[in-house]
Write a protein that holds these residues in place. Structure first.
Motif, PDB file in Angstrom:
ATOM      1  N   ARG A   1       3.108  10.098  -2.258  1.00 21.38           N
ATOM      2  CA  ARG A   1       1.598  10.101  -2.101  1.00 21.38           C
ATOM      3  C   ARG A   1       1.187   8.929  -1.195  1.00 21.38           C
ATOM      4  O   ARG A   1       1.397   7.964  -1.635  1.00 21.38           O
ATOM      5  CB  ARG A   1       1.125   9.866  -3.661  1.00 21.38           C
ATOM      6  N   GLU A   2       0.939   9.437  -0.146  1.00 22.42           N
ATOM      7  CA  GLU A   2       0.724   8.580   1.107  1.00 22.42           C
ATOM      8  C   GLU A   2      -0.369   7.613   1.066  1.00 22.42           C
ATOM      9  O   GLU A   2      -0.518   6.509   1.732  1.00 22.42           O
ATOM     10  CB  GLU A   2       0.620   9.052   2.362  1.00 22.42           C
ATOM     11  N   GLN A   3      -1.367   8.003  -0.009  1.00 21.01           N
ATOM     12  CA  GLN A   3      -2.714   6.946  -0.146  1.00 21.01           C
ATOM     13  C   GLN A   3      -2.769   6.847  -1.484  1.00 21.01           C
ATOM     14  O   GLN A   3      -3.153   8.021  -2.265  1.00 21.01           O
ATOM     15  CB  GLN A   3      -3.724   7.388   0.297  1.00 21.01           C
TER      16      GLN A   3
ATOM     17  N   VAL B   1      -5.497   4.967  -2.963  1.00 21.21           N
ATOM     18  CA  VAL B   1      -6.977   4.638  -2.908  1.00 21.21           C
ATOM     19  C   VAL B   1      -7.452   3.611  -4.077  1.00 21.21           C
ATOM     20  O   VAL B   1      -7.959   2.423  -3.572  1.00 21.21           O
ATOM     21  CB  VAL B   1      -7.735   5.967  -3.069  1.00 21.21           C
TER      22      VAL B   1
ATOM     23  N   GLY C   1      -4.647   0.101   6.795  1.00 21.73           N
ATOM     24  CA  GLY C   1      -5.323   1.371   6.921  1.00 21.73           C
ATOM     25  C   GLY C   1      -6.287   1.607   8.037  1.00 21.73           C
ATOM     26  O   GLY C   1      -6.385   0.753   9.021  1.00 21.73           O
TER      27      GLY C   1
ATOM     28  N   LEU D   1     -10.233   0.890   4.220  1.00 23.36           N
ATOM     29  CA  LEU D   1      -9.306   0.889   3.210  1.00 23.36           C
ATOM     30  C   LEU D   1      -7.761   0.349   3.431  1.00 23.36           C
ATOM     31  O   LEU D   1      -7.382   0.469   4.709  1.00 23.36           O
ATOM     32  CB  LEU D   1      -9.075   2.494   2.820  1.00 23.36           C
ATOM     33  N   GLU D   2      -7.384  -0.286   2.609  1.00 22.85           N
ATOM     34  CA  GLU D   2      -5.975  -0.906   2.863  1.00 22.85           C
ATOM     35  C   GLU D   2      -5.073   0.270   2.126  1.00 22.85           C
ATOM     36  O   GLU D   2      -5.234   0.553   0.939  1.00 22.85           O
ATOM     37  CB  GLU D   2      -5.765  -2.343   2.129  1.00 22.85           C
ATOM     38  N   ASN D   3      -3.997   0.799   2.767  1.00 22.38           N
ATOM     39  CA  ASN D   3      -3.312   1.916   2.385  1.00 22.38           C
ATOM     40  C   ASN D   3      -2.147   1.432   1.183  1.00 22.38           C
ATOM     41  O   ASN D   3      -1.560   0.308   1.981  1.00 22.38           O
ATOM     42  CB  ASN D   3      -2.802   2.925   3.157  1.00 22.38           C
TER      43      ASN D   3
ATOM     44  N   ALA E   1       1.345   3.204  -0.011  1.00 18.97           N
ATOM     45  CA  ALA E   1       1.656   4.753  -0.359  1.00 18.97           C
ATOM     46  C   ALA E   1       2.792   4.508  -1.526  1.00 18.97           C
ATOM     47  O   ALA E   1       3.406   3.418  -1.838  1.00 18.97           O
ATOM     48  CB  ALA E   1       2.621   5.036   0.898  1.00 18.97           C
TER      49      ALA E   1
ATOM     50  N   TRP F   1       1.004   7.935   9.058  1.00 19.08           N
ATOM     51  CA  TRP F   1       2.104   7.417   7.936  1.00 19.08           C
ATOM     52  C   TRP F   1       3.347   8.633   8.135  1.00 19.08           C
ATOM     53  O   TRP F   1       4.509   7.976   8.182  1.00 19.08           O
ATOM     54  CB  TRP F   1       1.705   7.748   6.626  1.00 19.08           C
TER      55      TRP F   1
END
Lengths: 310, 557, 332
Positions: free
Chosen positions: B259-261, B263, B284, B515-517, B519, B535
């Motif tokens: 799940r790449e983000q 949140v 992000g 947003l700082e991501n 994963a 990504w």
């Protein structure tokens, strides 16, 4: 929760319990046969008690809710706070007090339920009575329209109405729900009127020259009241569930105003970390619907000695 | 009837047992070795099409990375200036043939998945398609500085530019994915958005398309003859989930691998507690803002009665405690951006001048502009009109909906009433395009180059495109142009600073968060390289060692 | 009135109803204010006009309606601009899923509900009846979407007994081509079907119990008892048979919600059925898709009612003029 609100809460509880107890005693001791039948089962009494409690809470919302339901009390520190003595049902993701929101939400949800059911029952009764009494061409016309209305699921129609006209005011929402809920009632009323119109007292009234409307409203409907009342009790529950569903889908009561449905929607994203935000409004809805169903059961027993498929 | 029931019920029990046993027999595949593996991505929202120029959709882009190749791509540093940090893909080498001419030599090993060789004619065809106004690609404006693309021979493509600037190479390679001319030439451009090719694409990339099950999943399979090296993981599946919540739950329940983000902090906590997952933070590339519409939603030829007034916009911006909002909604997973940018961009500089959080000042400004509470209802008004507006937000993003509610409360405190309109994504896009809104909570994904994104969203060139509010400031555009054209980064930095301060002072939007991501990736997967701007760009380098294969990896199909 | 004439009349009425529903939906969706562009991306006004012309949306309403009807007779359900595919393809893919969910939910609903209702009636007013009565009352009152969230949390995430949404395992079974895949589909089906089915079963149980208790005092049952027919036979044959008739009625009424009323369940469980399709179509104002969904939904409902009526007719002609029942199952 402040001292004042605790006090108000306790008063509400006691008031509700006492009301039920008093009604029950009156009924069982010397009241009419119907009241005795109504209170025969414990569940009905519980139903009446819970409804009374919730209605009192809703009416006394300013007294029972310690906080403004829309006020974000501290978005950094008080977010998703677990239930505690200050916040007896916890806080939600926007740091609003869940108890206050639930109580004010009761006003909205119960209000929509009652009003919606009122619209539905009124419309359904009128249509059903007209169709059942006058027969001829009115009956097929109205009943076919009802069939058309019933052919589409209610939520489909409601979705179309609410989603296509965005920015619908509260009143319009209630009206829309009511207008899609009257169909079943009309069939029921029609069936009742059909079976009653050949009875002696109706024939007599007609022979004496009473006009159609007068006959319907003074003679037929009062005797058909039983299933209508039962239907009304169930109808409030149905409208409540419908409003909750719409709010959950995002097209019901608009933020920031609370309704039990949109409280569940708001809390759905944090159900794992903060389950109290969805648990309590969901329980509230279930309680109301349960109580109304129990009351409807009791009403059925009380008002309807003649057997009818539930 | 009652006596028949036990017989009937035991029959039912038998059936259930049979089904359960069958379900228990897993499909055992036979794949062993280092090129097996299945990667399932819990994706949100199905893309409309997989044809690259037709859509900016994020999932389409991720899948496009696997199917189609660019001429070259940025490296992990995401440096977009010059050409040293770029990785060759379809082009094996390049050179400058004069100040405005760039020549690419294609790798002769490159093949389309139907066997044909990739030729320079494909590159020319692709450029024409991307620039075609009939097709109306959202990438069109990004290619405006390229005058033409021609072929010298079947493996040599020549790019001619209109002017010199530091990011010429970036513009030539980054935006376009090369398309197969022989398959698309016959399709009329106005039908590209709905063309069957978009649902069954053929590319030149490391993965080939297998199937697309509507509303459920898209499956890709590795091309073992890929000329830049066989991909490590054999099969990629994008599985569509209705929202972020369900996607995260799937990954935690081991029904998806990536799940790449994540949140929200809650999701990060949930993933941290899952034993089979590893967290990978990366910079992000998304920032979100509350955009003001400078035109009036009732009649877009007129100015907006509230937001056309610059002072009012500044006051509203000062009334919002952006730092607390970020802390509340995102914890450490977000930052307050110093302007219209994400933390990926090198121009990020917290020293840039921004409007402060000062509700008292905000109130004074509003008073000065005539917005006072004349009728005592708690809402400011002027000439009988209350200071009320609508916030448009799509139902798809939980975070943006949350922000809309937070903002509503921030505004209420200073006597401004905001109403929230949560509408379906396509309806929101529609209303944005026609200017039928007051304010909207919008998210933009950045290219690694500040120039392209900022030009797209905040200059006159973006009118009719992403500049929904129709902001225009000549001085701002002058500074941006000079920043893009500046020969060195230091010079550019100065101009960017000026430009961003200008736009901050104008307050055409409240820049809410970047947003700082993080994963979440299954821990059996090695060599997880995540490029911050995209990504999935390096998915072909991810590997699953043979000793860590699990059941879904071994499937032969 | 003879059986054949009655059947014909009902068939004609059914067709008329479907026709009326489609007209109603068509008109509703076209008169809604602020009709947007038939596109899912921002387009400038000239392109918008072009698109409208292409879809025939600039013609007067009666003409659009006529063209739609003509297209229908050719089996052309139109083109969905929000999905970028012909409506027929989009619907064809969702219908099997809806049918599976509907069938499973109905099965659970009626099997469990019937059993419970009969059991309760046979132990009337004793402890099992009272206990089950309260349980069914509670379950029946739950909002289905709330139950769905709870079940998903408990069984899919915490216990991992069931998959977290979706209709199939994308790796092993993208299509159902083996017995293993059938089992996989069933495994994915259990939670959503259980959500719908449990609430439905609670309602059916309450309904059935009431029906059976009512029936037991009707004249012919009393007569049978008076005649000396063994009690067991009285119970089995008369009670159950007549309660079955009420059950058939309810069965016919249960159809509507399963098709498009299961919107919330399909959304929460990511089940690619018609309910979710219809919901998204309404929000995107995709005229053709919405009208087509309405057409199918109403056809199924009307057919269901017709079948129920025919079954009732066959089972007991005396019930032809029946008092329609109004226990509406509000699930969404």
């Amino acid at each position: 929760m402040t001292l004042g609100t605790w006090l108000a809460l306790v008063v509400a509880l006691v008031l509700a319990a006492e009301t039920v107890r008093w009604l029950r005693q009156r009924a069982l001791r010397g009241g009419r046969d119907r009241w005795r039948r109504f209170f025969k089962h414990r569940t009905t009494s519980w139903g009446v008690g819970i409804m009374a409690f919730l209605v009192i809470l809703a009416l006394a919302a300013p007294l029972v809710a310690p906080y403004n339901p829309n006020e974000q009390l501290g978005i950094v520190q008080l977010k998703n706070h677990a239930p505690s003595w200050t916040f007896i049902l916890g806080t939600d993701v926007l740091s609003r007090d869940v108890w206050s929101r639930a109580v004010w939400g009761a006003r909205v949800s119960l209000g929509i339920g009652a009003l919606g059911a009122l619209v539905a029952i009124s419309l359904g009764t009128v249509v059903g009575a007209l169709a059942g009494y006058y027969r001829r061409w009115i009956d097929p016309l109205l009943m076919r329209s009802v069939d058309v209305g019933l052919a589409l699921p209610r939520i489909f129609i409601l979705l179309m109405v609410v989603a296509l006209w965005d920015g619908l005011p509260f009143a319009a929402l209630v009206l829309a729900i009511g207008l899609t809920s009257w169909l079943g009632t009309s069939r029921l009323v029609r069936a009742e009127v059909l079976s009653l119109r050949e009875r002696d007292f109706v024939v007599a009234a007609r022979a004496l020259g009473a006009g159609g409307a007068r006959v319907i409203f003074r003679h037929v409907l009062p005797n058909a009241a039983a299933p209508i009342i039962v239907s009304a009790a169930l109808g409030v529950g149905n409208v409540l569930l419908l409003e909750a569903s719409l709010s959950f889908l995002g097209i019901g009561v608009a933020p920031p105003d609370p309704s039990w449905g949109n409280m569940i929607a708001d809390g759905a994203s944090t159900i794992y970390s903060a389950p109290w935000t969805t648990l309590f409004p969901g329980l509230a809805i279930s309680l109301v619907v349960m109580s109304l169903n129990a009351i409807a059961d009791g009403l059925r027993d009380a008002l309807d000695p003649r057997e009818e498929p539930a | 009837m009652l006596s028949a029931m036990p017989r009937r019920s035991s029959f039912i029990v038998l059936v259930i047992l049979a089904v359960a046993t069958l379900a228990g027999c897993e499909r055992r595949g036979g794949c062993t070795g280092s090129n097996c593996g299945t990667l399932i991505d819990a994706a949100i929202a199905e893309p409309p099409t997989l044809l690259p120029p037709s859509t900016e959709d994020v999932v389409a882009n991720d899948i496009g990375e696997q199917l189609f190749l660019k001429l070259a791509d940025v490296g992990m540093s995401t440096n977009t200036v010059g050409d040293e940090d770029f990785q060759p893909l379809l082009a094996e080498r390049w050179e400058w043939d004069g100040p405005l001419t760039l020549v690419f030599h294609l790798d002769p090993r490159a093949r389309w998945q139907d066997g044909q060789r990739v030729s320079a004619a494909d590159v020319g065809f692709t450029f024409d398609a991307y620039k075609d106004s009939v097709l109306g690609s959202p990438f069109r404006t990004k290619l405006r500085r390229i005058a033409s693309v021609t072929q010298r021979d079947s493996l040599t493509a020549v790019f001619r530019f209109r002017e010199r600037y530091p990011e010429m190479f970036y513009d030539a390679v980054y935006h376009m994915r090369v398309l197969p001319a022989h398959l698309l030439r016959s399709v009329p451009r106005d039908q590209w958005k709905t063309a069957p090719f978009g649902r069954q694409p053929v590319g030149s990339g490391p993965y080939r398309f297998v199937r697309w099950q509507s509303a459920q999943s898209i499956e890709l399979e590795a091309d073992s003859t890929f000329f830049l090296g066989r991909p490590g993981i054999r099969r990629l599946i994008w599985r569509f989930t209705p929202n972020l919540q369900v996607g995260v739950t799937q990954v935690i329940a081991d029904q998806a691998d990536v799940r790449e983000q994540l949140v929200t902090p809650e999701n990060v906590e949930r993933v941290r507690a899952a034993p089979q997952l590893t967290l990978y933070p990366f910079r992000g590339n998304i920032y979100t803002y509350l955009g003001f519409n400078l035109r009036w939603s009732g009649d877009t030829s007129k100015a907006h009665p509230i937001f056309a007034d610059r002072e009012v916009r500044r006051a509203l911006t000062m009334a919002v405690d952006r730092a607390s909002l970020v802390k509340s909604a995102l914890g450490d997973l977000g930052k307050v951006p110093p302007g219209p940018m994400s933390s990926l961009l090198w121009i990020w500089d917290s020293e840039i001048q921004q409007l402060p959080y000062d509700t008292a000042q905000a109130g004074r400004i509003l008073n000065a502009r005539g917005w006072r509470d004349h009728d005592g209802d708690g809402i400011r008004d002027k000439n009988g009109q209350p200071l009320t507006f609508h916030i448009l937000v799509p139902t798809t993003s939980v975070l943006r909906r949350l922000y809309a509610r937070l903002l509503q409360e921030q505004f209420r405190v200073i006597g401004v009433r905001a109403e929230i309109d949560e509408l379906e994504f396509s309806v929101v896009t529609q209303r944005l395009g026609t200017g039928n809104y007051d304010t909207a909570v919008l998210s933009r994904g950045n290219d690694p180059s500040p120039g392209s994104g900022i030009t797209q969203s905040w200059t006159r060139g973006g009118w009719g495109g992403s500049n929904f509010g129709r902001y225009y400031n000549a001085e701002f555009e002058r500074l941006v142009d000079r920043a893009i054209a500046a020969p060195t980064k230091d010079q550019a930095r100065g101009f960017w600073r000026g430009a961003i301060s200008t736009i901050n002072a104008d307050a055409p939007a409240i820049f809410l968060y970047s947003l700082e991501n993080i994963a979440a990736v299954h821990k059996r997967i090695d060599n997880v390289q995540i490029r911050p701007d995209s990504w999935a760009a390096l998915l072909r380098t991810w590997r699953i060692p043979p000793d860590r294969l699990i059941d879904r990896d071994r499937v032969e199909r | 009135m003879s059986g054949a004439a009655w059947l014909l009349r009902r068939l004609v009425a059914s067709v008329a109803i479907i026709f009326a529903v489609v007209t109603l939906v068509f008109v509703l969706i076209h008169i809604a204010p602020g009709e947007p562009c038939p596109s899912d991306e921002p387009v400038d006004p000239t392109v918008c006009l072009e698109l409208k012309r292409e879809f025939g949306l600039d013609r007067p309403l009666p003409e659009q309606y006529w063209r739609y009807l003509v297209a229908l007779t050719h089996g052309n359900l139109g083109y969905s601009f929000s999905l970028r595919r012909p409506v027929r393809d989009a619907l064809a893919e969702t219908i099997p899923f809806t049918l599976q969910l509907g069938a499973a939910a109905l099965l659970l609903d009626f099997v469990l509900g019937l059993l419970l209702g009969i059991y309760q009636a046979s132990r009337v007013n004793r402890l099992p009846d009272l206990l089950l009565g309260n349980i069914t009352l509670f379950v029946y009152s739950l909002p289905t979407f709330w139950l769905a969230l709870i079940l998903l949390l408990l069984f899919a995430e915490r216990l991992s007994w069931f998959p977290v949404g979706g209709a199939s395992n994308p790796i092993f079974c993208p299509t159902v081509d083996s017995l293993y895949c059938v089992a996989d589909r069933l495994w994915h089906l259990i939670l959503p079907a259980a959500t719908l089915g449990l609430v439905g079963a609670a309602g059916t149980a309450r309904f059935q119990r009431a029906a059976m208790l009512d029936v037991s005092s009707q004249d012919y049952v009393r007569t049978a008892r008076a005649k000396g027919v063994p009690e067991r036979q009285v119970v089995l044959r008369h009670q159950f048979r007549n309660a079955l008739l009420s059950f058939i009625t309810r069965f016919g009424l249960a159809f509507p919600f399963l098709l498009t009323g299961a919107v919330l369940i399909e959304t929460i469980f990511a089940w690619p059925g018609m309910g979710r399709l219809a919901f998204n179509a309404i929000l995107a104002r995709d005229h053709t898709l919405v009208t087509a969904t309405a057409l199918i939904a109403s056809t199924v409902v009307v057919l269901g009612n017709l079948v129920a009526d025919i079954l009732l007719e066959l089972a007991d002609p005396r019930l032809r003029v029946r008092a329609d029942v109004t226990t509406e199952i509000v699930t969404a």
